[in-house]
Design a protein around this motif. Structure first.
Motif, PDB file in Angstrom:
ATOM      1  N   GLY A 150       0.799  -1.212   0.000  1.00 40.10           N
ATOM      2  CA  GLY A 150       0.000   0.000   0.000  1.00 40.10           C
ATOM      3  C   GLY A 150       0.832   1.261   0.000  1.00 40.10           C
ATOM      4  O   GLY A 150       0.325   2.360  -0.201  1.00 40.10           O
ATOM      5  N   ILE A 151       2.136   1.117   0.238  1.00 36.10           N
ATOM      6  CA  ILE A 151       3.061   2.250   0.238  1.00 36.10           C
ATOM      7  C   ILE A 151       4.090   2.012  -0.861  1.00 36.10           C
ATOM      8  O   ILE A 151       4.677   0.924  -0.940  1.00 36.10           O
ATOM      9  N   PRO A 152       4.340   2.980  -1.736  1.00 39.35           N
ATOM     10  CA  PRO A 152       5.298   2.772  -2.828  1.00 39.35           C
ATOM     11  C   PRO A 152       6.704   2.443  -2.312  1.00 39.35           C
ATOM     12  O   PRO A 152       7.245   3.166  -1.475  1.00 39.35           O
ATOM     13  N   LYS A 153       7.256   1.351  -2.806  1.00 41.58           N
ATOM     14  CA  LYS A 153       8.621   0.957  -2.465  1.00 41.58           C
ATOM     15  C   LYS A 153       9.378   0.729  -3.772  1.00 41.58           C
ATOM     16  O   LYS A 153       9.000  -0.128  -4.569  1.00 41.58           O
ATOM     17  N   LEU A 154      10.438   1.493  -3.966  1.00 34.89           N
ATOM     18  CA  LEU A 154      11.206   1.401  -5.209  1.00 34.89           C
ATOM     19  C   LEU A 154      12.529   0.706  -4.949  1.00 34.89           C
ATOM     20  O   LEU A 154      13.280   1.080  -4.046  1.00 34.89           O
ATOM     21  N   SER A 155      12.806  -0.310  -5.734  1.00 35.71           N
ATOM     22  CA  SER A 155      14.076  -1.027  -5.623  1.00 35.71           C
ATOM     23  C   SER A 155      14.826  -0.925  -6.945  1.00 35.71           C
ATOM     24  O   SER A 155      14.226  -0.700  -7.996  1.00 35.71           O
ATOM     25  N   TYR A 156      16.135  -1.074  -6.855  1.00 34.99           N
ATOM     26  CA  TYR A 156      16.925  -1.056  -8.081  1.00 34.99           C
ATOM     27  C   TYR A 156      17.923  -2.197  -8.039  1.00 34.99           C
ATOM     28  O   TYR A 156      18.361  -2.652  -6.976  1.00 34.99           O
ATOM     29  N   LYS A 157      18.272  -2.681  -9.216  1.00 36.89           N
ATOM     30  CA  LYS A 157      19.243  -3.758  -9.348  1.00 36.89           C
ATOM     31  C   LYS A 157      20.288  -3.344 -10.363  1.00 36.89           C
ATOM     32  O   LYS A 157      19.954  -2.882 -11.462  1.00 36.89           O
ATOM     33  N   GLU A 199      10.714   7.643  -5.075  1.00 35.93           N
ATOM     34  CA  GLU A 199       9.897   6.999  -4.040  1.00 35.93           C
ATOM     35  C   GLU A 199       9.247   8.032  -3.120  1.00 35.93           C
ATOM     36  O   GLU A 199       8.049   7.942  -2.811  1.00 35.93           O
ATOM     37  N   ASN A 200      10.031   9.020  -2.696  1.00 31.39           N
ATOM     38  CA  ASN A 200       9.493  10.056  -1.807  1.00 31.39           C
ATOM     39  C   ASN A 200       8.365  10.835  -2.472  1.00 31.39           C
ATOM     40  O   ASN A 200       7.351  11.156  -1.848  1.00 31.39           O
ATOM     41  N   ARG A 201       8.540  11.136  -3.749  1.00 31.53           N
ATOM     42  CA  ARG A 201       7.495  11.895  -4.456  1.00 31.53           C
ATOM     43  C   ARG A 201       6.236  11.058  -4.653  1.00 31.53           C
ATOM     44  O   ARG A 201       5.120  11.578  -4.586  1.00 31.53           O
ATOM     45  N   LEU A 202       6.398   9.760  -4.875  1.00 35.11           N
ATOM     46  CA  LEU A 202       5.227   8.895  -5.012  1.00 35.11           C
ATOM     47  C   LEU A 202       4.470   8.790  -3.692  1.00 35.11           C
ATOM     48  O   LEU A 202       3.232   8.773  -3.671  1.00 35.11           O
ATOM     49  N   VAL A 203       5.206   8.711  -2.591  1.00 36.64           N
ATOM     50  CA  VAL A 203       4.563   8.669  -1.268  1.00 36.64           C
ATOM     51  C   VAL A 203       3.824   9.979  -1.005  1.00 36.64           C
ATOM     52  O   VAL A 203       2.681   9.980  -0.535  1.00 36.64           O
ATOM     53  N   MET A 204       4.468  11.108  -1.327  1.00 31.78           N
ATOM     54  CA  MET A 204       3.825  12.408  -1.151  1.00 31.78           C
ATOM     55  C   MET A 204       2.567  12.514  -2.010  1.00 31.78           C
ATOM     56  O   MET A 204       1.525  13.013  -1.564  1.00 31.78           O
ATOM     57  N   GLU A 205       2.660  12.021  -3.247  1.00 32.50           N
ATOM     58  CA  GLU A 205       1.513  12.074  -4.150  1.00 32.50           C
ATOM     59  C   GLU A 205       0.371  11.211  -3.623  1.00 32.50           C
ATOM     60  O   GLU A 205      -0.796  11.592  -3.687  1.00 32.50           O
ATOM     61  N   GLN A 206       0.732  10.060  -3.088  1.00 29.86           N
ATOM     62  CA  GLN A 206      -0.282   9.176  -2.510  1.00 29.86           C
ATOM     63  C   GLN A 206      -0.973   9.866  -1.338  1.00 29.86           C
ATOM     64  O   GLN A 206      -2.195   9.806  -1.201  1.00 29.86           O
ATOM     65  N   ASN A 207      -0.193  10.545  -0.493  1.00 32.07           N
ATOM     66  CA  ASN A 207      -0.771  11.264   0.641  1.00 32.07           C
ATOM     67  C   ASN A 207      -1.658  12.407   0.180  1.00 32.07           C
ATOM     68  O   ASN A 207      -2.710  12.679   0.762  1.00 32.07           O
ATOM     69  N   ASN A 208      -1.246  13.091  -0.871  1.00 29.40           N
ATOM     70  CA  ASN A 208      -2.043  14.206  -1.395  1.00 29.40           C
ATOM     71  C   ASN A 208      -3.384  13.726  -1.933  1.00 29.40           C
ATOM     72  O   ASN A 208      -4.395  14.423  -1.829  1.00 29.40           O
ATOM     73  N   ASN A 209      -3.392  12.528  -2.514  1.00 26.15           N
ATOM     74  CA  ASN A 209      -4.624  12.000  -3.078  1.00 26.15           C
ATOM     75  C   ASN A 209      -5.482  11.289  -2.047  1.00 26.15           C
ATOM     76  O   ASN A 209      -6.623  10.944  -2.312  1.00 26.15           O
ATOM     77  N   ALA A 210      -4.895  11.069  -0.870  1.00 24.41           N
ATOM     78  CA  ALA A 210      -5.646  10.437   0.211  1.00 24.41           C
ATOM     79  C   ALA A 210      -6.175  11.516   1.133  1.00 24.41           C
ATOM     80  O   ALA A 210      -6.434  12.638   0.726  1.00 24.41           O
ATOM     81  N   PHE A 211      -6.308  11.221   2.414  1.00 24.74           N
ATOM     82  CA  PHE A 211      -6.938  12.150   3.325  1.00 24.74           C
ATOM     83  C   PHE A 211      -5.952  12.889   4.204  1.00 24.74           C
ATOM     84  O   PHE A 211      -6.337  13.750   4.980  1.00 24.74           O
ATOM     85  N   GLY A 212      -4.662  12.519   4.123  1.00 22.66           N
ATOM     86  CA  GLY A 212      -3.679  13.217   4.938  1.00 22.66           C
ATOM     87  C   GLY A 212      -3.774  12.800   6.387  1.00 22.66           C
ATOM     88  O   GLY A 212      -4.403  11.832   6.759  1.00 22.66           O
ATOM     89  N   ALA A 213      -3.117  13.565   7.226  1.00 21.69           N
ATOM     90  CA  ALA A 213      -3.066  13.239   8.637  1.00 21.69           C
ATOM     91  C   ALA A 213      -4.374  13.634   9.318  1.00 21.69           C
ATOM     92  O   ALA A 213      -5.132  14.451   8.831  1.00 21.69           O
TER      93      ALA A 213
END
Length: 219
Positions: A150-157, A199-213
């Motif tokens: 439910g939270i964006p997690k970005l990995s790289y190889k 990853e940080n921007r995706l999490v922020m975007e997810q929070n913006n589209n949700a209800f926030g704190a």
């Protein structure tokens, strides 16, 4: 992020003290519909995630959630709610990868758009990489976004790690020439930093589209 045209919802209370079954949450001074819990309002055009503009003619931008609840409770029978849907942002994993990497890397996307391979545009050709592996390095990475929690997690190889190209580069470093090894380290650090930003921007975007704190409050 633009807003859509507002909708007007008129709900009649069964009696003056009755609840509408509307739960709201405040984010950045704006009220958002958190849940709808009774048939009267469930069957209306009001939807979870909508931003509430006014209640019974009173603008609620900057109004505390408890004050908005009080407005609803003070209405004897009819409650008129003006609300609108927040248009979704166009920020995506794909757009952010392009923003961070497209200038220096060729990007090959997998069909699901959740993973891609990025190859540096200045990579040597296969012949040069094979004949002079200790002198030149190849940079290729696989980036994968995981949303299962439910939270964006970005990995790289690093697709070249452990390859003949890297091994020869390490051997060259052992002989005193650390230029290629240092270059790999700098490139890896750069990729990690860019992945962290995505990853940080995706999490922020997810929070913006949700209800926030905050905690939703029922009227």
């Amino acid at each position: 992020m633009s807003d859509t045209s507002p909708i007007v919802v008129v709900v009649t209370k069964p009696d003056p003290g009755a609840s509408l079954g509307l739960r709201m949450i405040s984010r950045d001074g704006k009220l958002t519909v958190a849940s709808l819990e009774k048939p009267e309002i469930l069957n209306s055009d009001l939807k979870v995630g909508m931003r509430i503009e006014s209640i019974n003619g009173t603008k609620v931008s900057g109004v505390d959630t408890k004050d908005a609840v009080a407005i609803i409770k003070s209405a004897p029978t009819t409650v008129t709610i003006v609300a609108y849907t927040i248009a979704k942002s166009t920020t995506t994993f794909e757009s952010l990868v392009k923003e961070e990497f497209a200038r220096e890397f060729n990007i090959l996307w997998k069909p699901n758009k959740l993973s891609c391979v990025i190859d540096h545009k200045q990579n040597p050709d296969a012949c040069t990489a094979c004949l002079c592996p200790g002198c030149v390095q190849v940079y290729s990475y696989t980036l994968t976004i995981d949303m299962s929690s439910g939270i964006p997690k970005l990995s790289y190889k690093d697709n070249i790690a452990g390859s003949f190209n890297r091994i020869q580069g390490n051997m060259t470093a052992g002989a005193g020439n650390t230029m290629t090894v240092n270059g790999v380290g700098r490139m890896n650090d750069s990729v990690v930093q860019r992945c962290n930003r995505i990853e940080n921007r995706l999490v922020m975007e997810q929070n913006n589209n949700a209800f926030g704190a905050g905690v939703p409050i029922s009227e």
